[in-house]
Structure formats: C-alpha cells, structure tokens
Write an enzyme that holds these catalytic residues in place. Sequence first.
Site, PDB file in Angstrom:
ATOM      1  N   ASP A 178       0.781  -1.100   0.047  1.00 56.67           N
ATOM      2  CA  ASP A 178       0.026  -0.147  -0.036  1.00 56.67           C
ATOM      3  C   ASP A 178       0.790   1.186  -0.047  1.00 56.67           C
ATOM      4  OD1 ASP A 178       0.811  -0.369   2.656  1.00 56.67           O
ATOM      5  OD2 ASP A 178      -1.086  -0.855   3.398  1.00 56.67           O
ATOM      6  N   ASN A 227      -7.839  -2.616  14.056  1.00 62.02           N
ATOM      7  CA  ASN A 227      -9.413  -2.852  13.811  1.00 62.02           C
ATOM      8  C   ASN A 227      -9.359  -4.010  12.835  1.00 62.02           C
ATOM      9  OD1 ASN A 227      -8.259  -1.992  11.284  1.00 62.02           O
ATOM     10  ND2 ASN A 227      -9.492  -0.089  11.170  1.00 62.02           N
ATOM     11  N   GLU A 229      -9.648  -1.607   5.104  1.00 55.84           N
ATOM     12  CA  GLU A 229     -10.305  -1.051   6.301  1.00 55.84           C
ATOM     13  C   GLU A 229     -11.721  -2.178   6.535  1.00 55.84           C
ATOM     14  OE1 GLU A 229      -8.586   0.412   8.392  1.00 55.84           O
ATOM     15  OE2 GLU A 229      -8.257   2.510   7.921  1.00 55.84           O
ATOM     16  N   HIS A 247      -7.518  -4.567   9.951  1.00 54.73           N
ATOM     17  CA  HIS A 247      -7.181  -4.424   8.868  1.00 54.73           C
ATOM     18  C   HIS A 247      -5.979  -5.121   8.306  1.00 54.73           C
ATOM     19  CE1 HIS A 247      -5.327  -0.349   9.256  1.00 54.73           C
ATOM     20  NE2 HIS A 247      -4.342  -1.167   9.121  1.00 54.73           N
TER      21      HIS A 247
HETATM   22  C1  GLP Z   1      -0.766   0.332   8.628  1.00 54.74           C
HETATM   23  C2  GLP Z   1      -0.398  -0.610   7.365  1.00 54.74           C
HETATM   24  C3  GLP Z   1      -0.492  -2.065   7.592  1.00 54.74           C
HETATM   25  C4  GLP Z   1       0.095  -2.331   8.872  1.00 54.74           C
HETATM   26  C5  GLP Z   1      -0.689  -1.724  10.082  1.00 54.74           C
HETATM   27  C6  GLP Z   1      -0.065  -2.124  11.335  1.00 54.74           C
HETATM   28  O1  GLP Z   1      -2.131   0.479   8.624  1.00 54.74           O
HETATM   29  N1  GLP Z   1      -1.002  -0.216   6.165  1.00 54.74           N
HETATM   30  O2  GLP Z   1       0.012  -2.954   6.440  1.00 54.74           O
HETATM   31  O3  GLP Z   1      -0.068  -3.885   8.914  1.00 54.74           O
HETATM   32  O4  GLP Z   1      -0.448  -0.377   9.714  1.00 54.74           O
HETATM   33  O5  GLP Z   1       1.109  -1.231  11.537  1.00 54.74           O
HETATM   34  P1  GLP Z   1       1.894  -1.734  12.845  1.00 54.74           P
HETATM   35  O6  GLP Z   1       2.853  -2.786  12.217  1.00 54.74           O
HETATM   36  O7  GLP Z   1       2.956  -0.421  13.034  1.00 54.74           O
HETATM   37  O8  GLP Z   1       1.299  -1.980  14.083  1.00 54.74           O
END
Ligand code: GLP
Length: 260
Positions: free
Chosen positions: A67, A136, A143, A138
Amino acid sequence: MEIIIQPDSQQASQVAARIIARLVREKPHAVLGLATGNTPLQLYRNLVDLHRDSGLDFGGVTSFNLDEYIGVPPAHPSSFHSYMWAHLFSQLNMPKERINIPDGTAPDIPAACRKYEQAIRTAGGIDVQVLGLGMNGHIGFNEPSSSLSSRTRIKTLTDETRRGASAAFGGLENVPTHVITLGLGTIMDAKMCLLLAFGKKKAGAVAKMVEGPVMSMVPGSVLQMHPRAVVILDEDAASELKMAAYYNWVLEHKPAWQQY
Ligand code: GLP
C-alpha cells in the site's frame, strides 16, 4: 491457518525470516509481497543480516508493496517508499526495477491500480505475502467493510487508522485520507500469507481474526479461507486466543520436515 506463538517478537521475526530465506534460496526469482509498519521491522533487519553475513542473494527477487498514501510523494519521509528504502531496499542487492510500490502521486490512480495488478500477474504472482494487522483487523489498508474479494484500489482510511499515523505526519490534519492498497482478493491470490502481530494491543484483533467469524468487519479474517496462511505471534498478541494450548501442541509436534 497455522498459528505459531513465540516467546517474543524477536524470535517470532526469526521464524518469519527463516521462511523467507528458505524461499529465496529455493526460488531465486521469488516474488515477495511486503508490508510496512512497526511489525515487520525486525524481520527486515534479519533479512539484511542474512544478506550481509550469509550472502542471501536478493538479486533475482521481485517485490510488491501492499500500500501507499495517495498524494504523498515517494521522497516524503512518511511515505511507504521512504520506509522501504530506509529499512530494507538500501541494504539488499535487489535491482531497482524489480521493486514495486504503489505510486500515490500517479495522475490516474485507478489506471495505476490496474497496472499494479497486471504487474503482479506478469511477475507470476506473489509467493509470500508479508502482512501486519491493524488494531481494527485491517490488512494492507483494507479497512473494515472492505469487500473480501477486492482488488488493488483506492480506500478511505478510518479515523482510527489516521490517528495511528498522526505522529508520523506531524498531526492528524496532515495524514492523508486516501490510500492505494492491494485488495483482499489480491492478497488471497498469494501462494502463502505470513501475518505477524506483536504486543498486547493486537491481542483483540488477533483473536477476532483467527477465532472469530470470517467477515468484512475484520478484514484479516479472510485469511481463514487461505490454503496457506501462517500467523506468527508473540505471547502478548496471542494472549486472547482460546485455543493457544492446541496451537502450541501442534507446533511442538510438527514433524522435522514441516519445521521452519
Ligand atoms: C498500517 C499498514 C498495515 C500495517 C498496519 C499495522 O495500517 N497499512 O500494512 O500492518 O499499519 O501497523 P504496525 O505494524 O505499526 O502495528
């Protein structure tokens, strides 16, 4: 789903690195799906160490990132482009032309999304898709309410996700509202999915994803339908799983040929 619970995130990241290293050794032209966030940082450090110290060769590897923020130029310090170059690509021998990250500044985003899907197909599909998990539920930036069969497209971020990114952008008002993300259907096409989640704050989302119903309100739960989804957790992230004792038993009794 295969659930692997490790004492801490360091050991969990080592398991993930071993899986990727084995793939790259067996298939020098492997296609990796890569994620950003805090969760895969240790995994990326391990891959860099393996490249530097054991000569793990990424020269034939292709990557596709999950992304990117729309409207954020690649050179912006909070873009996922910058993250990937800082933490991984600058320290590996992957040729630049094999590195793919969605372009959040493309003039025609829907066309860029279609091209991205086509590029994944042309590369032969993703061998291993690395994933983190949002609070959440995702994955990527899919989302809650995302179609379980969605393809790469524009998504609107929830307030919760934008708040989570506000420090990186120096305030909520600077966090983009829209992103490009691989769809859930695109992620499901990967030959293997490797989801990592660490820490108590992820325990609720992990429990819903692994042991709850498959539903668009918990996008990661779609991985229950994947033929080869491996979920690697530390003990804190696994703390709300009802069947943790069973997952541990399975891991302890894995035949040698199945071990990572
Ligand atoms: C963002 C990214 C996801 C990632 C998520 C969790 O939303 N788009 O790909 O998995 O954050 O982030 P973290 O690993 O910092 O908890």
